[in-house]
Design an enzyme around this catalytic site. Structure first.
Site, PDB file in Angstrom:
ATOM      1  N   SER A  66      56.485 -13.627 -58.415  1.00 20.66           N
ATOM      2  CA  SER A  66      56.280 -14.863 -59.201  1.00 20.66           C
ATOM      3  C   SER A  66      56.438 -16.082 -58.297  1.00 20.66           C
ATOM      4  O   SER A  66      55.694 -17.058 -58.399  1.00 20.66           O
ATOM      5  CB  SER A  66      57.322 -14.957 -60.316  1.00 20.66           C
ATOM      6  OG  SER A  66      57.270 -13.825 -61.129  1.00 20.66           O
ATOM      7  N   GLY A 118      41.535 -14.510 -62.906  1.00 18.14           N
ATOM      8  CA  GLY A 118      42.040 -13.458 -63.799  1.00 18.14           C
ATOM      9  C   GLY A 118      42.684 -14.000 -65.062  1.00 18.14           C
ATOM     10  O   GLY A 118      42.866 -13.290 -66.036  1.00 18.14           O
ATOM     11  N   GLU A 131      49.130 -10.996 -62.200  1.00 17.13           N
ATOM     12  CA  GLU A 131      48.437 -12.293 -62.149  1.00 17.13           C
ATOM     13  C   GLU A 131      49.173 -13.352 -62.983  1.00 17.13           C
ATOM     14  O   GLU A 131      48.558 -14.132 -63.716  1.00 17.13           O
ATOM     15  CB  GLU A 131      46.977 -12.107 -62.541  1.00 17.13           C
ATOM     16  CG  GLU A 131      46.359 -11.120 -61.552  1.00 17.13           C
ATOM     17  CD  GLU A 131      44.868 -11.038 -61.546  1.00 17.13           C
ATOM     18  OE1 GLU A 131      44.223 -12.011 -61.928  1.00 17.13           O
ATOM     19  OE2 GLU A 131      44.365  -9.990 -61.126  1.00 17.13           O
TER      20      GLU A 131
END
Ligand SMILES: Cc1cc2nc3c(=O)[nH]c(=O)nc-3n(C[C@H](O)[C@H](O)[C@H](O)COP(=O)(O)OP(=O)(O)OC[C@H]3O[C@@H](n4cnc5c(N)ncnc54)[C@H](O)[C@@H]3O)c2cc1C
Length: 390
Positions: free
Chosen positions: A135, A243, A364
């Protein structure tokens, strides 16, 4: 306000649906059989053959510019097609595609990496995540050091989709630790597998799986830098941005299919002398699923529309990704519940979707990262409640 699809959008969507129904869905039982034997559902040659069949149908390079032989479709149309793809669990996607950031390649790089990827002759992977930075992608440590006309790459990337099959990797590495990755200290490199990096498959709860990529003094020529030195983090965010509306578009297709399965089952399965669909408990699961599915559809189409309008799509896409990923997990869970014990078996593909869609809340950008983006935009006044209608 017009919520209808244009004639062209509808025609393309229906043709994609037709192709997937006729050519892809019939492979489902075989895919399940193979996966249960721990083999890939489709091998590379079979995927390519299907993609070439789709090409004859007119589907080639949904996002690829026309000068490269693609369709260059608007994001809304791409979203509709990703939804159609979601209606089957066969690991099929249309061919003629390349990572969006590969179009930043130089002419020489295009010949070596972009064009063979579009043609399906080479497989790419994109690597930013590391064991110590997911992240918090700005915290990457994977290092590239200049050595004359080359760069020497050292470090490990992890959870890389296609990492075990890829012929080359797009790797984001730290080139200037002083600056930090986010502020021009990271650079993207195009790295052929032949340069000596290796991959290790990672088993997951899903079918297939990502890989770790290990670089131990891998030498890469300076001409293999994608974009500019220092542009790596921005390119990475651009790659991930795509995405954020295609993943929830796919989720909508999955939810549509499993909800229909749940409705069919509720209309046929009998307990206590009546169809289970006559029970309010089942009806509410169906009603909640349809409502959430519809909400996700409009969030995601709005995110794609935002892309087409040339607006900053990040806020809308984060809402679409967050809600779409959660929605599909809830809908698949309810469909499994409505199927009772059968839902839990491998006779049906529901348990497969159940495992697959769990990923959608993680990769993603996790749910938490989407929430971070959405709330941060509002808190600093970058976006307003009510979006473009405010
Ligand atoms: C199957 C699969 C395929 C993938 N494919 C790719 C790929 O192709 N290329 C690639 O580069 N990466 C890929 N990834 C990596 C993926 O993007 C990361 O796993 C994801 O971004 C999360 O990072 P992490 O696993 O390090 O979790 P962490 O960042 O360690 O997070 C752990 C948990 O803490 C939460 N958290 C972290 N920070 C905060 C915060 N500030 N506030 C609140 N909660 C927080 C997260 O949301 C998460 O729930 C893939 C991952 C998987 C599982």
């Amino acid at each position: 306000m017009d919520f209808a699809l244009s004639d062209e959008e509808r025609a393309i969507r229906d043709t994609a649906r037709d192709f997937i129904t006729r050519e892809v869905m019939p492979l489902e039982q075989e895919v399940l059989r193979r996966e249960r034997a721990h083999r890939p559902g489709l091998d590379r040659a079979e995927l390519r053959e299907l993609q070439l069949k789709a090409r004859a149908f007119g589907f080639w390079g949904l996002a690829t510019p026309e000068e490269y032989g693609g369709m260059d479709l608007p994001a809304v149309t791409q979203s509709l097609i990703w939804t159609e793809l979601g209606r089957t669990f066969v690991p099929f996607r249309f061919g003629g595609e390349a990572d969006n950031i590969l179009f930043h390649a130089t002419e020489e790089q295009k010949r070596e990496f972009l064009l063979p990827t579009i043609e399906g002759e080479r497989v790419s992977c994109f690597a930013i995540t590391e064991p110590g930075a997911g992240s918090d992608a700005a915290n990457i440590r994977f290092r590239a050091r200049r050595d004359g006309d080359d760069w020497i790459l050292d470090g490990e990337k992890t959870f890389i989709t296609n990492g075990n099959d890829a012929d080359f990797a797009i790797v984001v590495a730290v080139t200037d630790p002083e600056k930090g990755a986010r502020h021009g200290g990271a650079t993207a490199f195009l790295v052929d597998r032949a340069t000596g990096w290796r991959s290790e498959f990672i088993q997951t709860m899903g079918e297939g799986g990502p890989a770790s990529l290990i670089f131990d003094g891998v030498r890469v020529p300076h001409r293999n830098i994608l974009g500019e030195v220092g542009q790596g983090f921005d390119l990475g965010m651009q790659w991930i941005g795509k995405g954020r509306y295609t993943i929830p578009s796919h989720a909508i297709g999955i939810a549509e299919r499993v909800l229909q399965m749940a409705i069919d089952h509720a209309n046929t399965r009998e307990t206590f002398g009546a169809k289970i669909g006559t029970n309010q408990a089942i009806q509410w699961m169906i009603a909640d699923s349809e409502t959430e599915l519809e909400a996700a559809r409009w969030l995601v189409l709005r995110a794609a529309w935002t892309v087409d309008q040339g607006m900053d799509p990040r806020h809308a896409s984060s809402m679409g990704k967050l809600y779409g990923a959660g929605m599909v997990n809830r809908v698949v869970d309810r469909a499994l519940q409505i199927h009772g014990g059968m839902g839990y078996t491998r006779e049906l593909p529901i348990e497969r979707w159940y495992r697959q869609v769990r990923l959608y809340r993680i990769f993603e950008g996790t749910d938490e990262m989407q929430r971070l983006i959405i709330s941060r935009d509002l808190l600093r006044g970058y976006t307003r409640i009510g979006g473009h209608l405010a």
